[in-house]
Design an enzyme around this catalytic site. Sequence first.
Site, mmCIF file in Angstrom:
data_model
loop_
_atom_site.group_PDB
_atom_site.id
_atom_site.type_symbol
_atom_site.label_atom_id
_atom_site.label_comp_id
_atom_site.label_asym_id
_atom_site.label_seq_id
_atom_site.Cartn_x
_atom_site.Cartn_y
_atom_site.Cartn_z
ATOM 1 N N ASP A 237 7.737 -8.099 2.806
ATOM 2 C CA ASP A 237 6.967 -7.083 1.545
ATOM 3 C C ASP A 237 7.180 -5.799 1.810
ATOM 4 O O ASP A 237 7.171 -5.054 0.991
ATOM 5 C CB ASP A 237 5.318 -7.609 1.775
ATOM 6 C CG ASP A 237 4.922 -7.489 3.289
ATOM 7 O OD1 ASP A 237 5.492 -6.935 4.129
ATOM 8 O OD2 ASP A 237 3.723 -8.033 3.296
ATOM 9 N N ASN A 296 5.547 0.891 12.830
ATOM 10 C CA ASN A 296 4.263 0.375 12.517
ATOM 11 C C ASN A 296 3.315 0.871 13.024
ATOM 12 O O ASN A 296 3.259 1.466 13.899
ATOM 13 C CB ASN A 296 4.259 -1.208 13.071
ATOM 14 C CG ASN A 296 5.020 -2.106 12.161
ATOM 15 O OD1 ASN A 296 6.177 -1.995 11.766
ATOM 16 N ND2 ASN A 296 4.629 -3.193 12.060
#
Length: 489
Positions: A237, A296
């Site tokens: 995604d 992240n």
Amino acid sequence: MTFRNCVAVDLGASSGRVMLARYERECRSLTLREIHRFNNGLHSQNGYVTWNVDSLESAIRLGLNKVCEEGIRIDSIGIDTWGVDFVLLDQHGQRVGLPVAYRDSRTNGLMAQAQQQLGKRDIYQRSGIQFLPFNTIYQLRALTEQQPELIPHIAHALLIPDYFSYRLTGKMNWEYTNATTTQLVNINSDDWDESLLAWSGANKAWFGRPTHPGNVIGHWICPQGNEIPVVAVASHDTASAVIASPLNGSRAAYLSSGTWSLMGFESQTPFTNDTALAANITNEGGAEGRYRVLKNIMGLWLLQRVLQERQINDLPALIAATQALPACRFIINPNDDRFINPDEMCSEIQAACRETAQPIPENDAELARCIFDSLALLYADVLHELAQLRGEDFSQLHIVGGGCQNTLLNQLCADACGIRVIAGPVEASTLGNIGIQLMTLDELNNVDDFRQVVSTTANLTTFTPNPDSEIAHYVAQIHSTRQTKELCA
């Protein structure tokens, strides 16, 4: 007028949606319509934290059927989801074991074991992927060590989006952008790394060679009997979200904001030097051979858990109350492993503040303030790391995804980073998914061509940094303290 109707299935860790895109060729306009939205979440099953893939598949099929029931002829379908998780199948295509979620604790200690046995630098040089305790390589090692009885039955391992594509088409595919998140793909060959696979305990025969976005996997036969192409989009995604980020020039960075926050920049070459390793930078695969050089950040997962635990339903009211509080009274490190999946997020945040001799956030607004300030400060740190890595500052930051609707966090980010922030599009993953479908249908030339369409059709909002804000002063004070320590070292 020539129209194309493409359907994007976009699954996130907290929700999923089936979206219909209508593209008008002559005026290059793109409109989205939500067909079906459904919840997703973690489940406890036989001692593991799992995904309910059967429920998700039913919701996907329901959404697709709704489109067909409207009499709309679908030109193509694409599926994107989160990364690292997988489903195991036997030789007959039946599931083996449970679809365990990355937030399960089964991988505890395995990342350190891999670094000790293989060498941290060697793993990084091979994969170019950041070290996260739930990467697929460690999940597979956990599986083979803890459930060896399953191994003889496994014939295939499919990542989550590839599994759902298989369920629609009967054809197996291993899409490249998502495959790179496993930490098992060799960054030089774009194929599975035999040394890393061997350590994981997985059999290479479980996997096919990764394929780049833009090919047709197979066809879904709709209730009306039409065969509809299912396209291998950028199925991670974040990869899809980056495709839809209207990046303008080499000095633009992106932040895909949702359950996770992914901050980075696009590059034609990976960064795997010692500086990148020390900063735990990842080089995930993107479309057209580009790399998503990023990091992240735990993201709005912390807020999602607080909302759930405190049973908060009125998010705008919470944000308004949060905005009235002074900044930077409660600061945590959102990327601390303690926040991956604690029993109680509120208590964990409070404990982190207590352990660092800070005031304790007690009420809902204080907890939210702690999360927003901490995220904004971490965004500033990561953006600085990325700029140092590539040797050039950024001039603007594009925040995309559901989190870009949080205007308070957007402004805090602009102030903390000292950079112009452009928020939007909200449905970035869906749009990027659609973009690859349109390229596969020969409606668009490439990613840059698609970004021009996004720039003219998406709702974008600019946030200008305020150097006089509380968080900007806090950042300036931190930088001053750091420089003093460096000079005195």
